[in-house]
Scaffold this active site. Structure first.
Site, short mmCIF file in Angstrom:
data_model
loop_
_atom_site.label_atom_id
_atom_site.label_comp_id
_atom_site.label_asym_id
_atom_site.label_seq_id
_atom_site.Cartn_x
_atom_site.Cartn_y
_atom_site.Cartn_z
N GLU A 93 0.82 -0.38 -5.03
CA GLU A 93 -0.33 0.52 -5.05
C GLU A 93 0.22 1.92 -5.34
OE1 GLU A 93 -2.16 3.58 -4.12
OE2 GLU A 93 -2.03 2.92 -2.04
N ASP A 126 -11.52 1.34 -0.80
CA ASP A 126 -11.76 2.74 -0.44
C ASP A 126 -12.74 3.44 -1.36
OD1 ASP A 126 -10.13 2.86 1.81
OD2 ASP A 126 -8.35 3.42 0.68
N ASP A 156 0.82 -1.20 0.00
CA ASP A 156 0.00 0.00 0.00
C ASP A 156 0.87 1.26 0.00
OD1 ASP A 156 -2.65 1.06 0.07
OD2 ASP A 156 -2.38 1.56 2.18
#
Length: 487
Positions: free
Chosen positions: A334, A387, A287
């Site tokens: 990401e 998200d 991430d």
């Protein structure tokens, strides 16, 4: 090889015990993926969660979430009796309150029968001692301090006085062993599930948050690896600068790494973390990858992110070390957010696949014509992530101008299901891997299926699928679009 997969967290699997688990419903989900021709199951971080229940704010970068232990498997393994199971009830939303107050009362009964797995348990403790011991001590200390943050503990424990910790370890050895046992149970069940998934052609993609929570065993046990002052308080924290979506920016509050110190140590902590993750996952998504090129530093105590500034990250030096130690690592970066040239350079140096999100492919929303562009074949394409809005709600929220633009791009006509037309467009991109959240396949709205609303403190991470969601119609549709898009 062109492949397809589904994003669904462990917590979202159907369950009769307050949350999804790595038992029967997980195996059934693997079977569902195999029937549909899917080769990747993407999940979110599986570490133990804390206040707010976010898997991205865990209390350990190495430990596993005991909530995901399957109780019925413990009965099969002789560690629980059938009558010791909680009463079954159909769970429609993950109930973290029930888990916090009741789950460990059940797991302690399994711990009392640990002699049944004594040899395997000892082997696990020996192999995972480099993180397991500190984690278990930390959790017992948390219990003793009513779960208060470690920086409020008495100095002997806050500053890790060796003699005080040694005495505590001896006094509380059974309770420390208990927390280690929960980790063993999870690991044992998880590796069986992973073996089953791999044997059925399904790789599991795990997720690694870049930052640690301040109130975590990682910061407590390795304070010199973080930007902390003499009182062990952060002097700078993580976040994002102001942008078109947020005038104040985002203030995450995670302590930042002391990259200079980590470099001197040969990035040992990071290498150990990646090795550990690659043992339990086939593919690892990291991430906030841009934070390794440059990270946004905000003074501790600031009310928002306006006063922050950019600092250089470790860049390729870190990943060069990781590649040396983990030469066959299958990593996805990401790479969303503000992508400056240094981020692109780092991604190219690493050679990792990046990500493209359908909902982010529409310019700045100032009525610019959406840009249709070729996507890198080794990237991973998504309709949305945990998200994002559900793709149905995303489409319904558009004004007529943007809706017509998307209609023309993906071929939505009157009577079509917009979610399916958008999914079909995503699946037909050039990207080698396309992953779709289960909720988007189901056509759920935000109210029904959204997993997380960023910056919202409570009420997230609760979505749970229903057994009837995995219908013949859904199986046939996913199978068709997978074959039709040559995946």
């Amino acid at each position: 090889m062109r492949q397809a997969g589904v994003l669904l967290h462990i917590s979202s699997l159907p369950s009769e015990y307050s949350i999804g688990s790595i038992g029967k419903s997980a195996y059934q989900f693997v079977d569902f993926l195999e029937r549909c021709g899917q080769h990747v199951w993407q999940i979110m971080p599986i570490g133990p969660t804390s206040y707010g229940d976010s898997p991205y704010q865990g209390v350990s970068a190495f430990a596993f979430n005991p909530y995901f232990i399957d109780l019925e498997l413990l009965v099969e393994d002789g560690l629980l009796l059938e009558e010791e199971l909680p009463a079954k009830k159909r769970a429609y939303r993950a109930d973290y309150g029930d888990l916090f107050y009741n789950r460990f009362n059940v797991l302690r009964k399994a711990f009392a029968r640990r002699k049944k797995v004594q040899a395997k348990f000892k082997k696990f403790r020996d192999e995972e001692a480099y993180w397991l011991k500190d984690y278990a001590i930390y959790m017992v200390l948390k219990e003793n301090h009513n779960y208060a943050s470690w920086d409020t503990w008495e100095d002997d424990f806050k500053y890790r006085n060796p003699s005080a910790l040694a005495k505590f370890e001896e006094t509380e050895k059974d309770r420390i062993l208990e927390w280690q046992f929960y980790q063993f149970i999870f690991y044992d069940q998880w590796m069986r599930l992973k073996k089953y998934a791999n044997a059925h052609g399904v790789d599991i993609m795990g997720d690694m948050p870049i930052y640690c929570a301040y109130d975590s065993v990682d910061v407590w046990s390795n304070p010199n690896d973080f930007q902390l002052d003499g009182a062990l308080k952060p002097y700078a924290v993580a976040g994002c600068p102001p942008d078109a979506f947020s005038a104040d920016g985002q203030l995450w509050g995670n302590p930042l790494y002391n990259w200079g110190r980590m470099k001197q140590e040969g990035y040992h902590w990071w290498v150990a973390r990646v090795k550990h993750a690659l043992k339990v996952f086939n593919i690892l998504r990291i991430d906030h990858f841009r934070g390794f090129a440059g990270y946004f530093s905000i003074p501790y105590g600031a009310p928002n992110a306006k006063g922050g500034h950019w600092e250089d990250g470790p860049r390729y030096q870190l990943f060069e070390k990781i590649k040396q130690e983990c030469p066959n690592a299958n990593i996805v970066a990401e790479n969303l957010g503000l992508l400056t040239p240094d981020v692109e350079e780092l991604l190219n140096q690493c050679g990792f696949p990046g990500m493209n999100i359908f909902q982010f492919e529409w310019g700045d929303w100032n009525y610019n014509v959406p840009i249709y562009k070729p996507y890198p074949t080794h990237n991973v394409f998504y309709s949305g992530t945990h998200d994002n809005q559900m793709i149905t709600s995303f489409y319904e929220s558009l004004d007529e101008w943007h809706k017509q633009k998307i209609n023309g791009l993906v071929g939505i006509n009157w009577g079509d299901r917009p979610n399916r037309k958008i999914i079909e467009w995503c699946m037909r991109t050039a990207c080698d891997l396309c992953i779709i959240p289960l909720q988007d396949y189901l056509g759920l709205t935000d109210e029904e299926g959204r997993m997380n609303i960023p910056s919202k403190a409570n009420g997230n991470w609760q979505y749970m699928a229903k057994p009837e969601d995995f219908s013949i119609d859904l199986t046939n549709y996913i199978t068709w679009i997978t074959k039709d898009s040559n995946r």
